[in-house]
Motif scaffolding. Structure first.
Motif, PDB file in Angstrom:
ATOM      1  N   THR A   1      25.409  69.646 158.652  1.00  0.00           N
ATOM      2  CA  THR A   1      25.179  68.280 158.192  1.00  0.00           C
ATOM      3  C   THR A   1      25.117  68.281 156.672  1.00  0.00           C
ATOM      4  N   LEU A   2      25.570  67.184 156.080  1.00  0.00           N
ATOM      5  CA  LEU A   2      25.563  67.034 154.633  1.00  0.00           C
ATOM      6  C   LEU A   2      24.765  65.798 154.259  1.00  0.00           C
ATOM      7  N   ALA A   3      23.691  66.013 153.491  1.00  0.00           N
ATOM      8  CA  ALA A   3      22.912  64.907 152.927  1.00  0.00           C
ATOM      9  C   ALA A   3      23.433  64.669 151.514  1.00  0.00           C
ATOM     10  N   VAL A   4      24.122  63.571 151.324  1.00  0.00           N
ATOM     11  CA  VAL A   4      24.768  63.265 150.045  1.00  0.00           C
ATOM     12  C   VAL A   4      23.709  62.926 148.999  1.00  0.00           C
ATOM     13  N   GLU A   5      23.838  63.587 147.825  1.00  0.00           N
ATOM     14  CA  GLU A   5      22.911  63.344 146.718  1.00  0.00           C
ATOM     15  C   GLU A   5      23.594  62.685 145.524  1.00  0.00           C
ATOM     16  N   GLU A   6      24.858  63.043 145.269  1.00  0.00           N
ATOM     17  CA  GLU A   6      25.597  62.494 144.129  1.00  0.00           C
ATOM     18  C   GLU A   6      27.046  62.252 144.534  1.00  0.00           C
ATOM     19  N   VAL A   7      27.643  61.206 143.981  1.00  0.00           N
ATOM     20  CA  VAL A   7      29.052  60.884 144.241  1.00  0.00           C
ATOM     21  C   VAL A   7      29.697  60.479 142.920  1.00  0.00           C
TER      22      VAL A   7
ATOM     23  N   VAL B   1      33.791  59.563 141.331  1.00  0.00           N
ATOM     24  CA  VAL B   1      35.177  59.297 141.693  1.00  0.00           C
ATOM     25  C   VAL B   1      36.020  59.288 140.423  1.00  0.00           C
ATOM     26  N   SER B   2      37.157  59.980 140.502  1.00  0.00           N
ATOM     27  CA  SER B   2      38.120  59.976 139.404  1.00  0.00           C
ATOM     28  C   SER B   2      39.510  59.917 140.020  1.00  0.00           C
ATOM     29  N   GLY B   3      40.102  58.729 140.045  1.00  0.00           N
ATOM     30  CA  GLY B   3      41.406  58.558 140.680  1.00  0.00           C
ATOM     31  C   GLY B   3      41.334  58.888 142.162  1.00  0.00           C
ATOM     32  N   ASP B   4      42.175  59.827 142.611  1.00  0.00           N
ATOM     33  CA  ASP B   4      42.200  60.223 144.026  1.00  0.00           C
ATOM     34  C   ASP B   4      41.231  61.353 144.341  1.00  0.00           C
ATOM     35  N   GLU B   5      40.382  61.713 143.376  1.00  0.00           N
ATOM     36  CA  GLU B   5      39.432  62.806 143.571  1.00  0.00           C
ATOM     37  C   GLU B   5      38.023  62.252 143.742  1.00  0.00           C
ATOM     38  N   VAL B   6      37.372  62.666 144.832  1.00  0.00           N
ATOM     39  CA  VAL B   6      35.999  62.254 145.117  1.00  0.00           C
ATOM     40  C   VAL B   6      35.150  63.520 145.154  1.00  0.00           C
ATOM     41  N   THR B   7      34.125  63.573 144.309  1.00  0.00           N
ATOM     42  CA  THR B   7      33.227  64.720 144.278  1.00  0.00           C
ATOM     43  C   THR B   7      31.882  64.311 144.871  1.00  0.00           C
ATOM     44  N   VAL B   8      31.446  65.085 145.844  1.00  0.00           N
ATOM     45  CA  VAL B   8      30.181  64.833 146.518  1.00  0.00           C
ATOM     46  C   VAL B   8      29.315  66.080 146.359  1.00  0.00           C
ATOM     47  N   VAL B   9      28.119  65.888 145.843  1.00  0.00           N
ATOM     48  CA  VAL B   9      27.142  66.970 145.757  1.00  0.00           C
ATOM     49  C   VAL B   9      26.045  66.628 146.747  1.00  0.00           C
ATOM     50  N   GLY B  10      25.668  67.630 147.549  1.00  0.00           N
ATOM     51  CA  GLY B  10      24.651  67.356 148.543  1.00  0.00           C
ATOM     52  C   GLY B  10      24.049  68.605 149.121  1.00  0.00           C
ATOM     53  N   ASP B  11      23.086  68.386 149.989  1.00  0.00           N
ATOM     54  CA  ASP B  11      22.376  69.463 150.656  1.00  0.00           C
ATOM     55  C   ASP B  11      23.059  69.748 151.983  1.00  0.00           C
ATOM     56  N   TRP B  12      23.708  70.913 152.085  1.00  0.00           N
ATOM     57  CA  TRP B  12      24.405  71.331 153.297  1.00  0.00           C
ATOM     58  C   TRP B  12      23.463  72.177 154.134  1.00  0.00           C
ATOM     59  N   ARG B  13      23.341  71.825 155.411  1.00  0.00           N
ATOM     60  CA  ARG B  13      22.504  72.573 156.357  1.00  0.00           C
ATOM     61  C   ARG B  13      23.322  72.868 157.597  1.00  0.00           C
ATOM     62  N   SER B  14      23.324  74.141 158.028  1.00  0.00           N
ATOM     63  CA  SER B  14      24.042  74.516 159.242  1.00  0.00           C
ATOM     64  C   SER B  14      23.467  75.814 159.790  1.00  0.00           C
TER      65      SER B  14
ATOM     66  N   GLY C   1      22.362  75.150 151.697  1.00  0.00           N
ATOM     67  CA  GLY C   1      22.138  75.037 150.267  1.00  0.00           C
ATOM     68  C   GLY C   1      22.879  73.878 149.645  1.00  0.00           C
ATOM     69  N   ARG C   2      22.522  73.625 148.403  1.00  0.00           N
ATOM     70  CA  ARG C   2      23.160  72.550 147.650  1.00  0.00           C
ATOM     71  C   ARG C   2      24.595  72.965 147.335  1.00  0.00           C
ATOM     72  N   SER C   3      25.519  72.100 147.655  1.00  0.00           N
ATOM     73  CA  SER C   3      26.937  72.414 147.505  1.00  0.00           C
ATOM     74  C   SER C   3      27.682  71.242 146.893  1.00  0.00           C
ATOM     75  N   THR C   4      28.797  71.570 146.245  1.00  0.00           N
ATOM     76  CA  THR C   4      29.701  70.574 145.695  1.00  0.00           C
ATOM     77  C   THR C   4      30.967  70.564 146.539  1.00  0.00           C
ATOM     78  N   PHE C   5      31.349  69.394 147.007  1.00  0.00           N
ATOM     79  CA  PHE C   5      32.568  69.195 147.793  1.00  0.00           C
ATOM     80  C   PHE C   5      33.501  68.311 146.972  1.00  0.00           C
ATOM     81  N   VAL C   6      34.659  68.830 146.623  1.00  0.00           N
ATOM     82  CA  VAL C   6      35.645  68.043 145.883  1.00  0.00           C
ATOM     83  C   VAL C   6      36.787  67.717 146.842  1.00  0.00           C
ATOM     84  N   PHE C   7      36.986  66.442 147.080  1.00  0.00           N
ATOM     85  CA  PHE C   7      38.027  65.960 147.985  1.00  0.00           C
ATOM     86  C   PHE C   7      39.155  65.349 147.163  1.00  0.00           C
TER      87      PHE C   7
END
Length: 109
Positions: A62-68, A70-83, A88-94
């Motif tokens: 599960t990902l609890a989103v903390e920060e979002v 957006v730059s064009g077609d790039e979405v960066t999400v920083v959040g707390d990943w638990r599995s 741990g806190r992770s950065t996901f760049v889509f």
């Protein structure tokens, strides 16, 4: 948790991940999409599914989103990943292509 909305298609993707919906996870990506998980790259739906079965959806993540941001077609999400695999806190760049995700890159948050 952030109150900033996560833009589509990333918002729906995160919701699918948090409810452990393997079909929606797979359908979110372009046919040639890829995942870069700390330098390990998984290209195409079959490779991404094998990775996810062990480390993402299959690990009941599960990902609890903390920060979002957006730059064009790039979405960066920083959040707390638990599995059951990693935590741990992770950065996901889509990178998105229309209604699909072309890539997801995971790094330290």
């Amino acid at each position: 948790m952030t109150t900033t909305p996560v833009p589509e298609p990333v918002g729906s993707f995160i919701a699918a991940v948090n409810r452990h919906d393997d079909d929606a996870f797979q359908a979110a990506f372009t046919v040639g999409g890829f995942i870069d998980d700390w330098g390990r790259t998984f290209t195409g739906r079959e490779a991404m599914k094998r990775w996810s079965d062990k480390e993402f959806i299959g690990a009941r993540g599960t990902l609890a989103v903390e920060e979002v941001t957006v730059s064009g077609d790039e979405v960066t999400v920083v959040g707390d990943w638990r599995s059951n695999y990693a935590n741990g806190r992770s950065t996901f760049v889509f990178v998105t292509e229309g209604d699909f995700i072309a890539s997801m890159t995971i790094r330290e948050g």
